[in-house]
Design an enzyme around this catalytic site. Structure first.
Site, PDB file in Angstrom:
ATOM      1  N   ARG A 293       1.954   2.370  -8.214  1.00  0.00           N
ATOM      2  CA  ARG A 293       2.093   1.093  -7.532  1.00  0.00           C
ATOM      3  C   ARG A 293       0.831   0.247  -7.653  1.00  0.00           C
ATOM      4  NH1 ARG A 293       5.419   2.338  -2.575  1.00  0.00           N
ATOM      5  NH2 ARG A 293       3.939   1.121  -1.396  1.00  0.00           N
TER       6      ARG A 293
ATOM      7  N   GLU B   4      10.072 -12.753 -24.217  1.00  0.00           N
ATOM      8  CA  GLU B   4       9.097 -11.668 -24.128  1.00  0.00           C
ATOM      9  C   GLU B   4       9.726 -10.280 -24.049  1.00  0.00           C
ATOM     10  OE1 GLU B   4       7.497 -12.329 -19.702  1.00  0.00           O
ATOM     11  OE2 GLU B   4       6.000 -11.242 -20.846  1.00  0.00           O
TER      12      GLU B   4
ATOM     13  N   CYS C  73       0.853  -1.186   0.000  1.00  0.00           N
ATOM     14  CA  CYS C  73       0.000   0.000   0.000  1.00  0.00           C
ATOM     15  C   CYS C  73       0.893   1.241   0.000  1.00  0.00           C
ATOM     16  CB  CYS C  73      -0.873  -0.002   1.245  1.00  0.00           C
ATOM     17  SG  CYS C  73      -1.716  -1.565   1.501  1.00  0.00           S
TER      18      CYS C  73
ATOM     19  N   TRP D 288      -3.786  -1.747  -1.166  1.00  0.00           N
ATOM     20  CA  TRP D 288      -3.711  -2.927  -2.050  1.00  0.00           C
ATOM     21  C   TRP D 288      -4.149  -4.057  -1.137  1.00  0.00           C
ATOM     22  CZ3 TRP D 288      -2.658  -4.082  -7.089  1.00  0.00           C
ATOM     23  CH2 TRP D 288      -2.264  -5.375  -7.389  1.00  0.00           C
TER      24      TRP D 288
ATOM     25  N   GLU E  92      10.424 -21.174 -17.853  1.00  0.00           N
ATOM     26  CA  GLU E  92      10.178 -19.796 -17.414  1.00  0.00           C
ATOM     27  C   GLU E  92      11.297 -18.875 -17.913  1.00  0.00           C
ATOM     28  OE1 GLU E  92       7.964 -17.991 -16.557  1.00  0.00           O
ATOM     29  OE2 GLU E  92       8.851 -16.285 -15.513  1.00  0.00           O
TER      30      GLU E  92
ATOM     31  N   ASN F  49       0.807   0.044   6.372  1.00  0.00           N
ATOM     32  CA  ASN F  49       1.285  -0.860   5.313  1.00  0.00           C
ATOM     33  C   ASN F  49       1.828  -2.083   6.005  1.00  0.00           C
ATOM     34  OD1 ASN F  49       0.799   1.037   3.436  1.00  0.00           O
ATOM     35  ND2 ASN F  49       2.939   1.427   2.908  1.00  0.00           N
ATOM     36  N   GLY F  50       1.600  -3.260   5.434  1.00  0.00           N
ATOM     37  CA  GLY F  50       2.160  -4.484   6.014  1.00  0.00           C
ATOM     38  C   GLY F  50       1.071  -5.384   6.546  1.00  0.00           C
TER      39      GLY F  50
ATOM     40  N   LYS G 289      10.719 -15.644 -20.387  1.00  0.00           N
ATOM     41  CA  LYS G 289      11.144 -14.313 -19.961  1.00  0.00           C
ATOM     42  C   LYS G 289      12.050 -13.693 -21.019  1.00  0.00           C
ATOM     43  CE  LYS G 289       9.368 -13.543 -17.415  1.00  0.00           C
ATOM     44  NZ  LYS G 289       8.250 -13.760 -16.568  1.00  0.00           N
TER      45      LYS G 289
ATOM     46  N   HIS H  45      15.960 -36.546 -29.489  1.00  0.00           N
ATOM     47  CA  HIS H  45      14.834 -37.060 -30.275  1.00  0.00           C
ATOM     48  C   HIS H  45      14.420 -36.074 -31.362  1.00  0.00           C
ATOM     49  CE1 HIS H  45      14.543 -40.472 -27.617  1.00  0.00           C
ATOM     50  NE2 HIS H  45      14.600 -39.640 -26.582  1.00  0.00           N
TER      51      HIS H  45
ATOM     52  N   LYS I  53      -0.104  -6.276 -19.616  1.00  0.00           N
ATOM     53  CA  LYS I  53       0.103  -6.828 -18.270  1.00  0.00           C
ATOM     54  C   LYS I  53      -1.016  -7.781 -17.901  1.00  0.00           C
ATOM     55  CE  LYS I  53       2.164  -7.368 -14.411  1.00  0.00           C
ATOM     56  NZ  LYS I  53       3.315  -8.284 -14.472  1.00  0.00           N
TER      57      LYS I  53
HETATM   58  O1  M6R Z   1      -2.098 -12.368 -14.541  1.00  0.00           O
HETATM   59  P1  M6R Z   1      -1.743 -13.784 -14.868  1.00  0.00           P
HETATM   60  O2  M6R Z   1      -0.753 -14.379 -13.935  1.00  0.00           O
HETATM   61  O3  M6R Z   1      -2.955 -14.665 -15.035  1.00  0.00           O
HETATM   62  O4  M6R Z   1      -1.074 -13.706 -16.301  1.00  0.00           O
HETATM   63  C1  M6R Z   1      -0.716 -14.853 -17.007  1.00  0.00           C
HETATM   64  C2  M6R Z   1       0.234 -14.528 -18.122  1.00  0.00           C
HETATM   65  O5  M6R Z   1      -0.384 -13.681 -19.062  1.00  0.00           O
HETATM   66  C3  M6R Z   1       1.520 -13.867 -17.603  1.00  0.00           C
HETATM   67  O6  M6R Z   1       2.151 -14.662 -16.649  1.00  0.00           O
HETATM   68  C4  M6R Z   1       2.505 -13.613 -18.753  1.00  0.00           C
HETATM   69  O7  M6R Z   1       2.969 -14.817 -19.238  1.00  0.00           O
HETATM   70  C5  M6R Z   1       3.645 -12.713 -18.257  1.00  0.00           C
HETATM   71  N1  M6R Z   1       3.780 -11.571 -19.094  1.00  0.00           N
HETATM   72  C6  M6R Z   1       4.958 -13.380 -18.227  1.00  0.00           C
HETATM   73  O8  M6R Z   1       5.987 -12.566 -17.796  1.00  0.00           O
END
Ligand code: M6R
Length: 610
Positions: A27, A489, A2, A74, A482, A100-101, A486, A505, A605
């Site tokens: 934030r 993207e 928060c 939040w 993962e 906050n916390g 990353k 394979h 996002k």
């Molecule tokens: O909000 P969510 O965790 O449901 O989102 C899922 C994916 O869209 C999200 O993790 C996406 O893969 C990220 N941009 C990865 O960094």
């Protein structure tokens, strides 16, 4: 996570608070509120949703006064709503608190206060603080705050006002950041520098266990035990944008660095006082229901799905229940077998991902009990699920998910341990050993973040390539997926993650002289086999970087070009460490390519379309 702002001085207090809160908007939050001393006493205004809602509420009836506190919330304890918003007060309405916390023992304290005649209106842990301060008040607000925090366990940054002493604003920091801004005939508090930057650049940074008493003309710093301290004043020369990023160049880097805190916050209150056992008081799932679970399905997208892969291993190895993992956009189209004994776990940082929401609704319609792991309390997924485990990563702003992913891992470890305790599949000693190792993770992450240079140099090297591979076995393969996502993207480098044993394979045909291969080799049980797979790519001329433990570095250097050692933990917990260098790698590779790190092309996002 928060936001707090506080002011005492001659300016228009309401305007200072609202402007401060606006500067904390980046934030993310779900509600906001302010409390101001007016000539009618302490007045509070709060509103769910955006700050504009609070501003409209105040239109025509502004709160005019000389001191005040404000907050953007939040949600963690209690859904986003007007009543759960801060500031909170006590039954006399003479005290007001922003926080906050997390107060870990708030339920215990609340029961005690109720038995003493206190009446509560919200679902928050914060309201307990205002009641405690009111109960302890005996003519001295500083002493009352000190006594109140003596009863509290957890993390908190507080701003406190009382109508009885309108010339004072009290601030406390205990494991949640708080700064004091110094002005001429006015002083400020803020959870973050941007909140006060437009008014002053002179600040004191409080340390854990410290508090401050502000008047218009003075600031006294002391420990929470009441011993006065002196502190060097800092001059902040950041611009506003740098300040929002906490001095980091990008939100992504800031969020990578926030992971130790996110780990601690997600564990806070979920490990009992003995430090040996997991407690998940938020779960409605009964012990009988847990004992009857026949199968588990984990459903999520992107990074959250990758967290689910680690979750599957944790649950299968500790609880011995069969677990399937599905990407949400595919789940509904494979006729999944769901019974009332199926536990469906949906994972979503935002809690708004359309694919995950649709899959979850399908699972619910088929009779499954749905447990959501999410970072947003009031989200659609949190509201629709039967049970929720909130990850306490705080708002994540960069599109590339980092601290949300690692907090999801922590949530999965906690859940797996809890299920294991209830079903009796692990001994108390085994559970205690894992819990102890989990508590060491934040410091281990800190140690890696303190030495980014080797990864940075390697990122600059791979940034010149267009294709690369990640390989690993078992949990290393989950983390490789993962790491690869990353990198794709935000750096736009094409990469694929392969189960190391699967290369031969088919994919081995793509390995040619100089192609970078990142090999995760942290899982001792399959290390020899991973090394064989590393040799296969080495023989085809790949340029290999291994992520491993110190004791394996010398051996691996016979087959790889470089090796990066991560701290040692239990094999099951290693993903919470091994992903960190991969996050840094993609960050620095994206930077080296001149990309927009926080807002990569073609992505959003929160993905609210199927
Ligand atoms: O909000 P969510 O965790 O449901 O989102 C899922 C994916 O869209 C999200 O993790 C996406 O893969 C990220 N941009 C990865 O960094």
């Amino acid at each position: 996570m928060c936001g707090i702002v506080g002011y005492i001085g001659k300016k228009d207090t309401q305007a200072v608070l609202i402007e401060g809160l606006k500067k904390l908007e980046y934030r993310g939050y779900d509600s906001a509120g302010i409390a101001v001393f007016t000539n009618q006493g302490l007045q509070i205004a709060k509103a769910q949703g955006r700050l504009a809602n609070l501003e409209s509420k105040l239109e025509g009836t502004p709160l005019v006064g000389s001191a005040g506190i404000g907050h953007t919330r939040w949600a963690t304890h209690g859904k986003p709503s007007d009543v759960n918003s801060h500031p909170h007060t006590d039954n006399s309405h003479k005290f007001s608190v922003v926080h906050n916390g997390i107060v870990e023992n708030y339920l215990e304290l609340k029961d005690e206060l109720i038995s003493q005649g206190h009446h509560f209106v919200s679902e928050t842990d914060t309201e307990v603080i205002s009641h405690l301060i009111a109960r302890e008040y005996d003519g001295d607000i500083v002493k009352a705050v000190q006594k109140a925090i003596g009863y509290m366990r957890g993390a908190f940054a507080l701003g406190v006002l009382t109508e009885y002493e309108p010339d004072k604003l009290v601030a406390v920091r205990q494991a949640s950041p708080l700064i004091i801004g110094i002005g001429e005939g006015e002083n400020f508090i803020g959870s973050d520098i941007p909140a006060i930057l437009q008014y002053t650049r002179k600040v004191y940074i409080l340390n854990d266990g410290e508090m401050a008493v502000l008047t218009q003309d003075s600031v006294e710093l002391m420990t929470i035990e009441g011993n006065f301290i002196s502190r060097e004043m800092i001059h902040v020369d950041w611009d506003a944008v740098t300040a929002e990023k906490g001095g980091f160049e990008h939100f992504m880097l800031k969020e990578i660095h926030e992971q130790p805190k996110a780990y601690r916050d997600t564990m806070r209150g979920r490990i009992d006082e003995s430090g040996k056992k997991v407690v998940l008081p938020e779960l409605k799932l009964t012990a009988d229901q847990i004992k009857n679970i026949r199968n588990i399905q984990i459903i999520a997208c992107g990074t959250a799905y990758h967290a689910g892969l680690v979750g599957r291993s944790a649950i299968e190895s500790l609880v011995r229940i069969p677990v399937e993992t599905d990407v949400a956009s595919e789940y509904r189209y494979r006729s999944p077998i769901v019974t009332p004994e199926t536990l469906v776990i949906v994972v979503s940082q935002s809690g708004e991902t359309a694919d995950t929401l649709a899959a979850m609704r399908e699972a619910k319609a088929n009779g499954a009990h749905v447990l959501a792991i999410t970072n947003v309390v009031g989200s659609s997924i949190a509201r629709d699920a039967d049970d929720v485990i909130v990850t306490l990563a705080g708002p994540e702003i960069a599109v590339a998910s980092t601290k949300a992913y690692t907090s999801q891992l922590i949530a999965f470890y906690l859940l797996a341990l809890y299920l294991a305790e209830v079903r009796g599949t692990q001994t108390p000693e085994a559970v205690a050993q894992i819990v102890a190792a989990m508590q060491a993770l934040p410091e281990q992450v800190e140690s890696m973040l303190a030495k980014p240079d080797a990864i940075k140099a390697y990122a600059e090297h791979i940034s010149k390539h267009e294709h690369l591979f990640f390989i690993g076995r078992g949990l290393d393969y989950a983390v490789a997926q993962e790491g690869s996502l990353k990198l794709k993207e935000i750096s736009y480098i094409h990469s694929e993650a392969y189960a190391a044993g699967e290369l031969k394979h088919g994919t081995l045909a793509l390995i040619e002289e100089g192609i970078p291969v990142i090999a995760l080799a942290t899982q001792e049980a399959v290390l020899e086999k991973t090394v064989s797979n590393i040799k296969e790519v080495n023989a085809r001329g790949a340029d290999i970087m291994a992520i491993t433990h110190e004791e394996n570095v010398a051996g691996l250097l016979k087959s790889v070009d470089q090796a990066f050692a991560i701290p040692k933990t239990l094999p099951l917990l290693t993903p919470a460490l091994s992903v960190v260098p991969l996050q840094l790698l993609s960050y620095y590779a994206s930077l080296a390519r001149g990309n927009d790190v926080d807002k990569p092309r073609n992505l959003a996002k929160s993905v609210t379309v199927e």
